[in-house]
Scaffold this active site. Structure first.
Site, PDB file in Angstrom:
ATOM      1  CG  PHE A   7      -1.956  -0.995   1.346  1.00 44.39           C
ATOM      2  CD1 PHE A   7      -3.295  -0.696   1.083  1.00 44.39           C
ATOM      3  CD2 PHE A   7      -1.728  -2.269   1.799  1.00 44.39           C
ATOM      4  CE1 PHE A   7      -4.126  -1.557   1.041  1.00 44.39           C
ATOM      5  CE2 PHE A   7      -2.503  -3.060   1.995  1.00 44.39           C
ATOM      6  CZ  PHE A   7      -3.951  -2.798   1.571  1.00 44.39           C
ATOM      7  CG  ASP A   8       0.756   6.188  -1.033  1.00 44.17           C
ATOM      8  OD1 ASP A   8       1.759   6.164  -0.883  1.00 44.17           O
ATOM      9  OD2 ASP A   8      -0.271   6.623  -1.058  1.00 44.17           O
ATOM     10  CB  CYS A   9       0.922   5.362   3.871  1.00 42.48           C
ATOM     11  SG  CYS A   9       0.274   5.538   5.787  1.00 42.48           S
ATOM     12  CG  PHE A  10       1.003   9.946   4.399  1.00 42.70           C
ATOM     13  CD1 PHE A  10       0.177  10.196   5.410  1.00 42.70           C
ATOM     14  CD2 PHE A  10       2.310   9.178   4.400  1.00 42.70           C
ATOM     15  CE1 PHE A  10       1.130   9.970   6.629  1.00 42.70           C
ATOM     16  CE2 PHE A  10       2.903   8.942   5.614  1.00 42.70           C
ATOM     17  CZ  PHE A  10       2.196   9.086   6.732  1.00 42.70           C
TER      18      PHE A  10
END
Length: 220
Positions: A7-10
């Site tokens: 996943f990308d987080c932000f």
């Protein structure tokens, strides 16, 4: 075989837009939404100029340039407001149930994030779901949409198209490089953006149907 969901987080798990706009609003009341759009354009430029620059400083420098372009006065010490507030940016309400369900379905979870190790560590406590691996911009010395996050993860954990699905909100930072590297990918289009959806293997408006979608993309 280990199956990885990265996943990308932000923007994907944490409400980046809310975090940036709220930080700006603290300094310039009534201007948060307006200056967010300026900031959103400037930050990738700052990241590209000096890929080894820590994200805390990217936040500060991007805010300085945003204020300068908008013609508002930024007190020098106030440039740190975004980095200070980042650990408290809100997690989207669909995140914890989706991550929990993925783990229960047998997927291991990783974050490939344009962030520093200390900042993502503070953020992970708020996700409240175990994350197996984190690859940061600080680790690889560059920012997405560069490929270093993906190649470091692949080489470190034997991740390939056969056991890996990447899930992210940013079309530019994540879908484009994942397509270039032939990584299976799910675009979380939280803001109904009009970018080309065909470069993703699946598109969702949020994480509500994530497990079934990831399983389908993985099997395709």
């Amino acid at each position: 075989m280990t199956r990885w969901a990265t996943f990308d987080c932000f923007g994907t798990l944490v409400d980046w837009r809310h975090g940036i706009a709220t930080g700006i609003e603290l300094l310039f009341p009534g201007r948060g939404a307006e200056l967010l759009e300026v900031y959103n354009r400037i930050e990738p430029q700052v990241q590209a100029e000096q890929p080894v620059r820590r994200y805390r400083e990217v936040l500060a420098e991007s805010l300085r340039r945003t204020a300068a372009e908008a013609g508002v006065e930024l007190v020098p010490d106030d440039a740190s407001v975004l980095g200070t507030g980042l650990p408290y940016w809100p997690v989207f309400p669909d995140v914890r149930p989706a991550l929990t369900a993925l783990r229960e379905a047998g997927w291991r979870l990783a974050l490939l994030t344009n962030c520093d190790r200390d900042l993502i560590g503070e953020t992970q406590r708020r996700l409240a779901v175990p994350i197996d691996v984190t690859v940061t911009a600080e680790d690889v010395g560059s920012y997405k949409p560069g490929h270093a996050h993906f190649t470091r993860f692949a080489s470190s954990f034997d991740a390939t198209r056969e056991n890996w699905v990447h899930i992210a909100q940013s079309h530019l930072h994540d879908m484009v490089p994942a397509q270039a590297l032939d990584i299976r990918r799910v675009w979380i289009n939280r803001h109904a953006e009009d970018h080309d959806p065909s470069i993703a293997d699946a598109v969702l408006p949020g994480l509500g149907d994530l497990v079934a979608t990831v399983e389908r993309v993985h099997a395709s």
